[in-house]
Scaffold this motif. Structure first.
Motif, PDB file in Angstrom:
ATOM      1  N   PRO A  58     -18.720 -46.739  37.570  1.00 45.70           N
ATOM      2  CA  PRO A  58     -17.783 -46.004  38.432  1.00 45.70           C
ATOM      3  C   PRO A  58     -17.204 -46.929  39.501  1.00 45.70           C
ATOM      4  N   ILE A  59     -16.007 -46.625  39.969  1.00 38.74           N
ATOM      5  CA  ILE A  59     -15.390 -47.394  41.047  1.00 38.74           C
ATOM      6  C   ILE A  59     -16.124 -47.077  42.346  1.00 38.74           C
ATOM      7  N   SER A  60     -16.720 -48.085  42.960  1.00 35.68           N
ATOM      8  CA  SER A  60     -17.471 -47.901  44.201  1.00 35.68           C
ATOM      9  C   SER A  60     -16.584 -48.261  45.390  1.00 35.68           C
ATOM     10  N   VAL A  61     -17.188 -48.330  46.577  1.00 30.74           N
ATOM     11  CA  VAL A  61     -16.399 -48.658  47.777  1.00 30.74           C
ATOM     12  C   VAL A  61     -16.151 -50.157  47.882  1.00 30.74           C
ATOM     13  N   GLU A  62     -16.816 -50.939  47.040  1.00 29.37           N
ATOM     14  CA  GLU A  62     -16.538 -52.377  46.962  1.00 29.37           C
ATOM     15  C   GLU A  62     -16.217 -52.724  45.514  1.00 29.37           C
ATOM     16  N   VAL A  63     -15.093 -53.395  45.341  1.00 30.36           N
ATOM     17  CA  VAL A  63     -14.592 -53.750  44.009  1.00 30.36           C
ATOM     18  C   VAL A  63     -14.320 -55.241  43.977  1.00 30.36           C
ATOM     19  N   PRO A  92     -17.035 -54.432  39.122  1.00 29.59           N
ATOM     20  CA  PRO A  92     -16.104 -55.438  38.621  1.00 29.59           C
ATOM     21  C   PRO A  92     -14.900 -54.803  37.911  1.00 29.59           C
ATOM     22  N   ILE A  93     -13.732 -55.326  38.206  1.00 28.27           N
ATOM     23  CA  ILE A  93     -12.532 -55.074  37.401  1.00 28.27           C
ATOM     24  C   ILE A  93     -12.269 -56.394  36.685  1.00 28.27           C
ATOM     25  N   ILE A  94     -12.577 -56.447  35.400  1.00 27.05           N
ATOM     26  CA  ILE A  94     -12.520 -57.712  34.665  1.00 27.05           C
ATOM     27  C   ILE A  94     -11.139 -57.874  34.043  1.00 27.05           C
ATOM     28  N   VAL A  95     -10.546 -59.019  34.283  1.00 27.41           N
ATOM     29  CA  VAL A  95      -9.225 -59.333  33.732  1.00 27.41           C
ATOM     30  C   VAL A  95      -9.355 -60.569  32.852  1.00 27.41           C
ATOM     31  N   SER A  96      -8.996 -60.443  31.602  1.00 29.14           N
ATOM     32  CA  SER A  96      -8.991 -61.583  30.692  1.00 29.14           C
ATOM     33  C   SER A  96      -7.554 -62.006  30.413  1.00 29.14           C
ATOM     34  N   ASN A  97      -7.262 -63.273  30.658  1.00 29.55           N
ATOM     35  CA  ASN A  97      -5.925 -63.794  30.372  1.00 29.55           C
ATOM     36  C   ASN A  97      -5.789 -64.251  28.926  1.00 29.55           C
ATOM     37  N   LEU A  98      -6.707 -63.810  28.097  1.00 18.82           N
ATOM     38  CA  LEU A  98      -6.657 -64.025  26.648  1.00 18.82           C
ATOM     39  C   LEU A  98      -7.154 -62.763  25.959  1.00 18.82           C
ATOM     40  N   PRO A  99      -6.721 -62.496  24.735  1.00 20.38           N
ATOM     41  CA  PRO A  99      -7.311 -61.384  23.984  1.00 20.38           C
ATOM     42  C   PRO A  99      -8.804 -61.623  23.778  1.00 20.38           C
ATOM     43  N   LEU A 100      -9.607 -60.571  23.873  1.00 21.36           N
ATOM     44  CA  LEU A 100     -11.055 -60.676  23.722  1.00 21.36           C
ATOM     45  C   LEU A 100     -11.481 -60.360  22.292  1.00 21.36           C
ATOM     46  N   ALA A 112     -18.409 -53.137  33.653  1.00 20.58           N
ATOM     47  CA  ALA A 112     -17.178 -53.076  34.448  1.00 20.58           C
ATOM     48  C   ALA A 112     -16.691 -51.662  34.680  1.00 20.58           C
ATOM     49  N   GLY A 113     -15.833 -51.533  35.692  1.00 20.83           N
ATOM     50  CA  GLY A 113     -15.101 -50.294  35.889  1.00 20.83           C
ATOM     51  C   GLY A 113     -13.885 -50.236  34.987  1.00 20.83           C
ATOM     52  N   LEU A 114     -13.236 -51.380  34.824  1.00 17.49           N
ATOM     53  CA  LEU A 114     -12.103 -51.543  33.908  1.00 17.49           C
ATOM     54  C   LEU A 114     -12.175 -52.924  33.281  1.00 17.49           C
ATOM     55  N   VAL A 115     -11.707 -53.028  32.053  1.00 17.38           N
ATOM     56  CA  VAL A 115     -11.515 -54.325  31.394  1.00 17.38           C
ATOM     57  C   VAL A 115     -10.043 -54.407  31.000  1.00 17.38           C
ATOM     58  N   ILE A 116      -9.368 -55.421  31.502  1.00 15.36           N
ATOM     59  CA  ILE A 116      -7.929 -55.592  31.275  1.00 15.36           C
ATOM     60  C   ILE A 116      -7.707 -56.863  30.471  1.00 15.36           C
ATOM     61  N   GLU A 117      -6.978 -56.736  29.376  1.00 11.74           N
ATOM     62  CA  GLU A 117      -6.565 -57.906  28.597  1.00 11.74           C
ATOM     63  C   GLU A 117      -5.055 -58.036  28.717  1.00 11.74           C
ATOM     64  N   ARG A 118      -4.601 -59.230  29.046  1.00 13.55           N
ATOM     65  CA  ARG A 118      -3.184 -59.431  29.312  1.00 13.55           C
ATOM     66  C   ARG A 118      -2.761 -60.817  28.837  1.00 13.55           C
ATOM     67  N   LEU A 139      -7.014 -48.134  46.699  1.00 19.67           N
ATOM     68  CA  LEU A 139      -7.160 -49.156  47.738  1.00 19.67           C
ATOM     69  C   LEU A 139      -7.564 -48.560  49.079  1.00 19.67           C
ATOM     70  N   ASN A 140      -7.022 -47.400  49.414  1.00 12.50           N
ATOM     71  CA  ASN A 140      -7.339 -46.771  50.705  1.00 12.50           C
ATOM     72  C   ASN A 140      -8.789 -46.317  50.799  1.00 12.50           C
ATOM     73  N   ASP A 141      -9.459 -46.190  49.654  1.00 15.19           N
ATOM     74  CA  ASP A 141     -10.848 -45.721  49.649  1.00 15.19           C
ATOM     75  C   ASP A 141     -11.854 -46.874  49.650  1.00 15.19           C
ATOM     76  N   LEU A 142     -11.370 -48.104  49.533  1.00 16.24           N
ATOM     77  CA  LEU A 142     -12.276 -49.248  49.433  1.00 16.24           C
ATOM     78  C   LEU A 142     -12.666 -49.777  50.810  1.00 16.24           C
ATOM     79  N   ASP A 143     -13.907 -50.233  50.899  1.00 13.83           N
ATOM     80  CA  ASP A 143     -14.355 -50.949  52.090  1.00 13.83           C
ATOM     81  C   ASP A 143     -14.042 -52.430  51.987  1.00 13.83           C
ATOM     82  N   ARG A 144     -14.059 -52.941  50.741  1.00 12.79           N
ATOM     83  CA  ARG A 144     -13.827 -54.381  50.571  1.00 12.79           C
ATOM     84  C   ARG A 144     -13.403 -54.661  49.137  1.00 12.79           C
TER      85      ARG A 144
END
Length: 242
Positions: A58-63, A92-100, A112-118, A139-144
């Motif tokens: 789940p998305i916590s107050v720190e991402v 973690p919001i994991i972003v891969s700059n290559l297909p996995l 992770a909370g999200l895994v993004i491939e781009r 963003l408004n709900d995050l502490d950090r």
């Protein structure tokens, strides 16, 4: 002899600046195109080229946006970082700059909370931008918010970098900086007096490990900066301007 050396130095500087000017003129058309159109074209295409998979965390107050580039598959260092984030209650919001690979994707989803491939457009900053756009409503709900890439490795210590950054109480923390420490002759290392200053005109915190507090995240200018961010496929321009 001294005059000859001075003339050689002057000649070298003239040649260097001439080459730099020619290079800038050659790159000008592509620079203008990227500045005006690359972000717009990428945003138009990314719905077809970007894959977003919801993770189990789940998305916590720190991402933490954690950008990876692993052409040879995931490494132990990637999972060491994810383990440290879990211990710190950071999503973690994991972003891969290559297909996995499918197996790698399935492993990352568990952490992770999200895994993004781009596609690797805009280098790390393109990936950071896509992740921030994905969590823009939170963003408004995050502490950090932490921003990192996989050139950073976690090592065992009494206090993690995340804890150290949090403990400063600062709104913006960088793990390291460039031009903060004066350059010295390495042969005279025993005589160096270490000091740190942010006064150099090129001073900046390096972008592979940043920590951002809630006052910045809640400021509308933060999201506006990333929404309007000009992508570039030039590594040199990315380093100099991002």
């Amino acid at each position: 002899m001294q005059k000859v050396l001075e003339m050689k130095k002057i000649t070298w500087k003239i040649q260097r600046e001439t080459k730099r000017l020619v290079r800038q003129l050659v790159e000008l058309p592509s620079s203008v195109f990227e500045y005006l159109f690359l972000r717009v074209l990428y945003d138009y295409r990314k719905s077809q080229e970007m894959v977003v998979v919801k993770g189990t965390r789940p998305i916590s107050v720190e991402v933490a946006i954690y950008l990876i580039y692993a052409p040879n598959g995931l490494k132990k260092s990637h999972f060491d970082m994810l383990r440290t984030m879990a211990e710190e209650n950071i999503t973690p919001i994991i972003v891969s700059n290559l297909p996995l690979e499918q197996t790698d994707r399935e492993l990352l989803v568990q952490h992770a909370g999200l895994v993004i491939e781009r596609p690797n457009i805009g280098y790390d900053f393109g990936g950071y931008r896509d992740a921030i756009m994905q969590i823009s409503t939170k963003l408004n709900d995050l502490d950090r918010l932490y921003i990192l890439n996989d050139s950073v490795w976690m090592v065992d210590s009494d206090q993690s970098w995340f804890s150290a950054a949090r403990a400063t109480g600062c709104e913006f923390v960088g793990a390291t900086s460039n031009y903060g420490i004066a350059r010295h002759n390495v042969d005279e290392f025993q005589n160096i007096t270490w000091s740190h200053s942010a006064r150099h005109p090129n001073f900046h915190y390096t972008s592979y490990a940043l920590s951002i507090g809630d006052r910045v995240l809640k400021d509308p200018k933060f999201l506006s900066y990333w929404r309007k961010f000009h992508l570039t496929n030039s590594k040199k321009r990315t380093i100099r301007t991002c």
